[in-house]
Structure formats: structure tokens, C-alpha cells
Write a protein that holds these residues in place. Structure first.
Motif, PDB file in Angstrom:
ATOM      1  N   GLY A 199     -12.323  51.936  51.989  1.00  0.00           N
ATOM      2  CA  GLY A 199     -12.313  53.360  51.676  1.00  0.00           C
ATOM      3  C   GLY A 199     -12.279  54.199  52.927  1.00  0.00           C
ATOM      4  N   VAL A 200     -11.711  55.408  52.816  1.00  0.00           N
ATOM      5  CA  VAL A 200     -11.629  56.354  53.918  1.00  0.00           C
ATOM      6  C   VAL A 200     -12.386  57.614  53.522  1.00  0.00           C
ATOM      7  CG1 VAL A 200     -10.104  57.721  55.385  1.00  0.00           C
ATOM      8  CG2 VAL A 200      -9.393  55.438  54.651  1.00  0.00           C
ATOM      9  N   ARG A 201     -13.178  58.146  54.444  1.00  0.00           N
ATOM     10  CA  ARG A 201     -13.965  59.339  54.197  1.00  0.00           C
ATOM     11  C   ARG A 201     -13.621  60.402  55.229  1.00  0.00           C
ATOM     12  NH1 ARG A 201     -14.339  56.509  50.501  1.00  0.00           N
ATOM     13  NH2 ARG A 201     -16.211  55.579  49.534  1.00  0.00           N
ATOM     14  N   ARG A 202     -13.605  61.669  54.756  1.00  0.00           N
ATOM     15  CA  ARG A 202     -13.359  62.786  55.669  1.00  0.00           C
ATOM     16  C   ARG A 202     -14.407  63.848  55.361  1.00  0.00           C
ATOM     17  NH1 ARG A 202     -12.211  68.444  56.898  1.00  0.00           N
ATOM     18  NH2 ARG A 202     -10.364  68.525  58.218  1.00  0.00           N
ATOM     19  N   LEU A 203     -15.469  63.908  56.195  1.00  0.00           N
ATOM     20  CA  LEU A 203     -16.596  64.776  55.904  1.00  0.00           C
ATOM     21  C   LEU A 203     -16.658  66.024  56.786  1.00  0.00           C
ATOM     22  CD1 LEU A 203     -19.414  62.182  55.155  1.00  0.00           C
ATOM     23  CD2 LEU A 203     -17.791  63.261  53.591  1.00  0.00           C
ATOM     24  N   GLY A 204     -15.835  66.096  57.825  1.00  0.00           N
ATOM     25  CA  GLY A 204     -15.667  67.363  58.512  1.00  0.00           C
ATOM     26  C   GLY A 204     -16.610  67.680  59.655  1.00  0.00           C
ATOM     27  N   ALA A 205     -17.260  66.667  60.227  1.00  0.00           N
ATOM     28  CA  ALA A 205     -18.118  66.891  61.399  1.00  0.00           C
ATOM     29  C   ALA A 205     -18.035  65.658  62.280  1.00  0.00           C
ATOM     30  CB  ALA A 205     -19.563  67.178  60.990  1.00  0.00           C
ATOM     31  N   ALA A 206     -17.227  65.728  63.323  1.00  0.00           N
ATOM     32  CA  ALA A 206     -16.924  64.548  64.143  1.00  0.00           C
ATOM     33  C   ALA A 206     -18.159  63.953  64.797  1.00  0.00           C
ATOM     34  CB  ALA A 206     -15.891  64.914  65.210  1.00  0.00           C
ATOM     35  N   ALA A 207     -19.073  64.801  65.259  1.00  0.00           N
ATOM     36  CA  ALA A 207     -20.272  64.279  65.907  1.00  0.00           C
ATOM     37  C   ALA A 207     -21.073  63.412  64.943  1.00  0.00           C
ATOM     38  CB  ALA A 207     -21.137  65.426  66.426  1.00  0.00           C
ATOM     39  N   LEU A 208     -21.180  63.841  63.692  1.00  0.00           N
ATOM     40  CA  LEU A 208     -21.882  63.041  62.689  1.00  0.00           C
ATOM     41  C   LEU A 208     -21.088  61.800  62.320  1.00  0.00           C
ATOM     42  CD1 LEU A 208     -23.513  65.663  60.303  1.00  0.00           C
ATOM     43  CD2 LEU A 208     -24.645  64.136  61.917  1.00  0.00           C
ATOM     44  N   ASP A 209     -19.764  61.906  62.286  1.00  0.00           N
ATOM     45  CA  ASP A 209     -18.955  60.715  62.005  1.00  0.00           C
ATOM     46  C   ASP A 209     -19.261  59.614  63.012  1.00  0.00           C
ATOM     47  OD1 ASP A 209     -17.654  61.911  59.837  1.00  0.00           O
ATOM     48  OD2 ASP A 209     -16.002  62.655  61.062  1.00  0.00           O
ATOM     49  N   LEU A 210     -19.315  59.975  64.276  1.00  0.00           N
ATOM     50  CA  LEU A 210     -19.609  58.978  65.313  1.00  0.00           C
ATOM     51  C   LEU A 210     -21.046  58.474  65.204  1.00  0.00           C
ATOM     52  CD1 LEU A 210     -17.686  60.626  68.256  1.00  0.00           C
ATOM     53  CD2 LEU A 210     -17.208  58.375  67.273  1.00  0.00           C
ATOM     54  N   ALA A 211     -21.974  59.367  64.922  1.00  0.00           N
ATOM     55  CA  ALA A 211     -23.365  58.939  64.743  1.00  0.00           C
ATOM     56  C   ALA A 211     -23.492  57.975  63.571  1.00  0.00           C
ATOM     57  CB  ALA A 211     -24.260  60.159  64.536  1.00  0.00           C
ATOM     58  N   TRP A 212     -22.708  58.209  62.539  1.00  0.00           N
ATOM     59  CA  TRP A 212     -22.752  57.322  61.369  1.00  0.00           C
ATOM     60  C   TRP A 212     -22.123  55.970  61.673  1.00  0.00           C
ATOM     61  CZ3 TRP A 212     -22.122  60.018  55.970  1.00  0.00           C
ATOM     62  CH2 TRP A 212     -23.126  60.982  55.835  1.00  0.00           C
ATOM     63  N   VAL A 213     -21.154  55.924  62.578  1.00  0.00           N
ATOM     64  CA  VAL A 213     -20.669  54.624  63.052  1.00  0.00           C
ATOM     65  C   VAL A 213     -21.794  53.899  63.778  1.00  0.00           C
ATOM     66  CG1 VAL A 213     -19.085  53.463  64.645  1.00  0.00           C
ATOM     67  CG2 VAL A 213     -18.248  55.336  63.218  1.00  0.00           C
ATOM     68  N   ALA A 214     -22.521  54.631  64.607  1.00  0.00           N
ATOM     69  CA  ALA A 214     -23.584  54.020  65.411  1.00  0.00           C
ATOM     70  C   ALA A 214     -24.681  53.400  64.549  1.00  0.00           C
ATOM     71  CB  ALA A 214     -24.184  55.051  66.365  1.00  0.00           C
ATOM     72  N   CYS A 215     -24.980  54.008  63.403  1.00  0.00           N
ATOM     73  CA  CYS A 215     -26.066  53.483  62.574  1.00  0.00           C
ATOM     74  C   CYS A 215     -25.556  52.610  61.430  1.00  0.00           C
ATOM     75  CB  CYS A 215     -26.940  54.614  62.034  1.00  0.00           C
ATOM     76  SG  CYS A 215     -26.164  55.643  60.784  1.00  0.00           S
ATOM     77  N   GLY A 216     -24.239  52.345  61.413  1.00  0.00           N
ATOM     78  CA  GLY A 216     -23.702  51.386  60.461  1.00  0.00           C
ATOM     79  C   GLY A 216     -23.303  51.941  59.116  1.00  0.00           C
ATOM     80  N   ARG A 217     -23.377  53.251  58.918  1.00  0.00           N
ATOM     81  CA  ARG A 217     -22.925  53.824  57.644  1.00  0.00           C
ATOM     82  C   ARG A 217     -21.410  53.745  57.527  1.00  0.00           C
ATOM     83  NH1 ARG A 217     -26.868  59.145  58.058  1.00  0.00           N
ATOM     84  NH2 ARG A 217     -28.838  57.989  57.767  1.00  0.00           N
ATOM     85  N   TYR A 218     -20.742  54.059  58.613  1.00  0.00           N
ATOM     86  CA  TYR A 218     -19.304  53.818  58.738  1.00  0.00           C
ATOM     87  C   TYR A 218     -19.109  52.555  59.563  1.00  0.00           C
ATOM     88  CZ  TYR A 218     -17.973  58.614  57.285  1.00  0.00           C
ATOM     89  OH  TYR A 218     -17.762  59.787  56.607  1.00  0.00           O
ATOM     90  N   ASP A 219     -18.061  51.836  59.249  1.00  0.00           N
ATOM     91  CA  ASP A 219     -17.701  50.656  60.041  1.00  0.00           C
ATOM     92  C   ASP A 219     -16.724  50.996  61.149  1.00  0.00           C
ATOM     93  OD1 ASP A 219     -19.137  48.632  58.320  1.00  0.00           O
ATOM     94  OD2 ASP A 219     -17.772  49.488  56.838  1.00  0.00           O
ATOM     95  N   GLY A 220     -16.132  52.183  61.083  1.00  0.00           N
ATOM     96  CA  GLY A 220     -15.210  52.627  62.111  1.00  0.00           C
ATOM     97  C   GLY A 220     -14.828  54.073  61.873  1.00  0.00           C
ATOM     98  N   TYR A 221     -14.143  54.647  62.839  1.00  0.00           N
ATOM     99  CA  TYR A 221     -13.765  56.064  62.768  1.00  0.00           C
ATOM    100  C   TYR A 221     -12.642  56.301  63.752  1.00  0.00           C
ATOM    101  CZ  TYR A 221     -14.127  61.031  64.136  1.00  0.00           C
ATOM    102  OH  TYR A 221     -13.859  62.326  64.466  1.00  0.00           O
ATOM    103  N   TRP A 222     -11.699  57.162  63.345  1.00  0.00           N
ATOM    104  CA  TRP A 222     -10.686  57.612  64.303  1.00  0.00           C
ATOM    105  C   TRP A 222     -10.289  59.040  63.976  1.00  0.00           C
ATOM    106  CZ3 TRP A 222      -8.999  56.249  59.634  1.00  0.00           C
ATOM    107  CH2 TRP A 222      -7.751  56.709  59.169  1.00  0.00           C
ATOM    108  N   GLU A 223      -9.892  59.775  64.997  1.00  0.00           N
ATOM    109  CA  GLU A 223      -9.432  61.145  64.802  1.00  0.00           C
ATOM    110  C   GLU A 223      -8.633  61.567  66.020  1.00  0.00           C
ATOM    111  OE1 GLU A 223     -10.983  65.533  63.248  1.00  0.00           O
ATOM    112  OE2 GLU A 223     -12.338  63.815  63.203  1.00  0.00           O
ATOM    113  N   MET A 224      -7.752  62.564  65.811  1.00  0.00           N
ATOM    114  CA  MET A 224      -6.922  63.094  66.878  1.00  0.00           C
ATOM    115  C   MET A 224      -7.109  64.610  66.963  1.00  0.00           C
ATOM    116  SD  MET A 224      -3.382  61.024  66.018  1.00  0.00           S
ATOM    117  CE  MET A 224      -3.360  59.230  65.891  1.00  0.00           C
ATOM    118  N   GLY A 225      -6.884  65.162  68.145  1.00  0.00           N
ATOM    119  CA  GLY A 225      -6.864  66.603  68.306  1.00  0.00           C
ATOM    120  C   GLY A 225      -8.216  67.276  68.328  1.00  0.00           C
ATOM    121  N   LEU A 226      -9.245  66.558  68.709  1.00  0.00           N
ATOM    122  CA  LEU A 226     -10.577  67.143  68.813  1.00  0.00           C
ATOM    123  C   LEU A 226     -10.778  67.756  70.204  1.00  0.00           C
ATOM    124  CD1 LEU A 226     -12.518  64.254  67.059  1.00  0.00           C
ATOM    125  CD2 LEU A 226     -12.215  66.566  66.144  1.00  0.00           C
TER     126      LEU A 226
END
Length: 282
Positions: A199-226
Motif C-alpha cells: 500500500g501507498v500512503r500520502r499524508l502530507g507532512a514529509a518530516a512525519l513521513d520520515l519519522a514514521w519510517v524511523a519507527c517502523g510504521r512505514y517501511d519506506g518513503y520517497w518524494e521529490m521537490g521538497l
């Protein structure tokens, strides 16, 4: 010239204090969103007095505690200087905030400049994120990291997930929303991820996306143009949680130009392999 040793513990304490001060301002405004004065910087790029006042609170604390460091902030600008520089996003997820969506955060990072000493006696060879603080005031979740020491959610040490591949992964991303010049590079990656992950999620806050990768909620993340302040804190938090967070173009020591992929040691290389065929080569 003598290299400067950075007092990382003191810096982390200053960043946490600043993040809480900014969050208090945001949460006060969140209860009166209708009264906010909102300006449009560019298409779909909004700023309110909540952003500006929370950023001012952060800068005041960091200037008092670390007067010799540079400051690069989203709303007021600034420049790098000295042995290290702060990168500040006082409200990551402004659009969410303005619409009452409880997915936003304060993001503060310290980037040590090449030549600084942070561990042992060897100066850094390149600019390196060494302190990361991402504070989600809606959940009261404080993500922190210190170079060479680890990453935490509140007072619990965190680690990236153990997902073995993309097929068993939930992946975060962000769609083009302000700059659409790279949409032809991004959209094929999104199509691939939709078809080849859990599944792919788009929640709209890149800093939290990365934090969620760090704690294992997401298994990965990518984005462009930040922007650099969107990803600076998250980069060190992911890395200190045992993950990989890098520049999509493999040019910079951290994703300072806002093209970022992150994940665990299995999923990050898989995301990189997914993205590379669709990038325009200079």
C-alpha cells in the motif's frame, strides 16, 4: 584552522525546547483557525501567522543557546555559517494544519559542516545531519536523534522495520503539489509502487513521513521537490534508527535538494532501483 567539537547533547536539548515552544503556538492557533491570516507564497504554498510566530520562537531559543551557528528557516530565510547550521520548519504540513487535519509537526535539524568534530577526534569529511527533532503536537510524539547515538520516540529507542522487500511494505510518498516540473519522473514511480507494494500512503507532512519510517510504521518513503528543512531532521532520525535516507540523485551527502528516498536496508535499495529508471539524466 582548528576544528570545532559540537556539543551534541546541549544542541539536542535546545532543539527539543524550541520544538515545544513552537508547538504551543501552533496548538493555540489550531483552536482558532478561522482567525488565521493566510498568505499564498506560490501556488499551493501557504503560510500563516502560526508559521511565522512559531518560527520566531524557535529562532529566538536557538540563537540564545547556540549563537555561533547558522540558521536556515522556511519563512525567514537565513544562511549557513560557523561549524554547524540549524534547518527549521516551524510547521511541516501547513495545508493539513489550515484544514484541521491533525497531521503536522515542528521539524528542527542541526547540520554539522565539513571539518567539525562530533565523534572521536576525526573531523567530518562532508556536511552531515547530526541532530534531528520532529515533534507531532497532536499525538504528543517527540522523535529525536543524535549522530552516532540513536533515535527515540519520546523516551523509547526506535528502529526501522524489518520488511524484506517492497511487496511486503507500506510506503509513504508525497505527490507533486507546488512544483509540477518533475511530474513525468514521479508518476511512473507512483504507478510502480501502487502495483508492487502492500500500500501507498500520502499524508502530507514529509518530516512525519520520515519519522514514521524511523519507527517502523512505514517501511519506506520517497518524494521529490521538497525543501531542505522538510527532510533535514528526518534524515538523521532515519539513519540513527538503522535505516537509509539519501539523495535520489546520489550527489549530495544528505537530501538537501529535496529529492529523497528512505527505508530499511532492504527496502531503501529497492525504492532506489524503482526510481532510477525514470529520472532525467543531466
Amino acid at each position: 584552522m582548528q576544528s570545532t567539537r559540537l556539543p551534541l547533547s546541549d544542541c539536542l536539548d535546545a532543539a527539543v525546547t524550541a520544538a515545544h515552544a513552537a508547538a504551543a503556538i501552533l496548538q493555540a492557533y489550531s483552536r482558532n483557525r478561522a482567525e488565521l491570516v493566510i498568505d499564498t507564497k506560490t501556488r499551493n504554498d501557504l503560510v500563516s501567522q502560526a508559521d511565522r510566530e512559531s518560527e520566531e520562537a524557535v529562532i529566538n531559543i536557538l540563537r540564545e543557546r547556540t549563537p555561533d551557528y547558522g540558521i536556515v528557516a522556511e519563512e525567514s530565510g537565513g544562511q549557513t555559517s560557523g561549524a554547524a547550521s540549524w534547518y527549521i520548519d516551524p510547521l511541516d504540513g501547513t495545508t493539513n494544519f489550515l484544514h484541521g487535519i491533525p497531521q503536522y509537526a515542528v521539524s528542527i535539524a542541526l547540520i554539522a559542516h565539513a571539518g567539525s568534530i562530533v565523534d572521536g577526534d576525526t573531523p567530518l569529511e562532508r556536511d552531515t545531519p547530526v541532530i534531528g527533532v520532529v515533534y507531532d503536537p497532536c499525538r504528543e510524539e517527540l522523535f529525536t536523534a543524535m549522530y552516532g547515538v540513536g533515535a527515540w520516540l519520546n523516551e523509547r529507542r526506535i528502529n526501522v522495520s524489518s520488511a524484506p522487500n517492497l511487496a511486503e511494505s507500506v510506503i509513504g510518498t508525497g505527490f507533486p503539489f507546488r512544483d509540477f516540473s518533475f511530474a513525468d519522473q514521479y508518476m511512473p514511480t507512483l504507478n510502480h509502487a501502487i502495483s508492487n507494494t502492500r500500500g501507498v500512503r500520502r499524508l502530507g507532512a514529509a518530516a512525519l513521513d520520515l519519522a514514521w519510517v524511523a519507527c517502523g510504521r512505514y517501511d519506506g518513503y520517497w518524494e521529490m521537490g521538497l525543501a531542505p528543512w522538510d527532510v533535514a531532521a528526518g534524515t538523521v532520525i532515519v539513519r540513527e534508527a538503522g535505516g537509509i535516507c539519501e539523495d535520489i540523485h546520489h550527489r549530495d551527502p544528505w537530501p538537501i535538494k529535496g529529492y529523497v528516498y528512505a527505508g530499511n536496508p532492504q527496502t531503501a535499495p529497492a525504492l532506489d532501483a524503482m526510481i532510477q529508471p525514470h529520472l532525467k539524466k543531466d
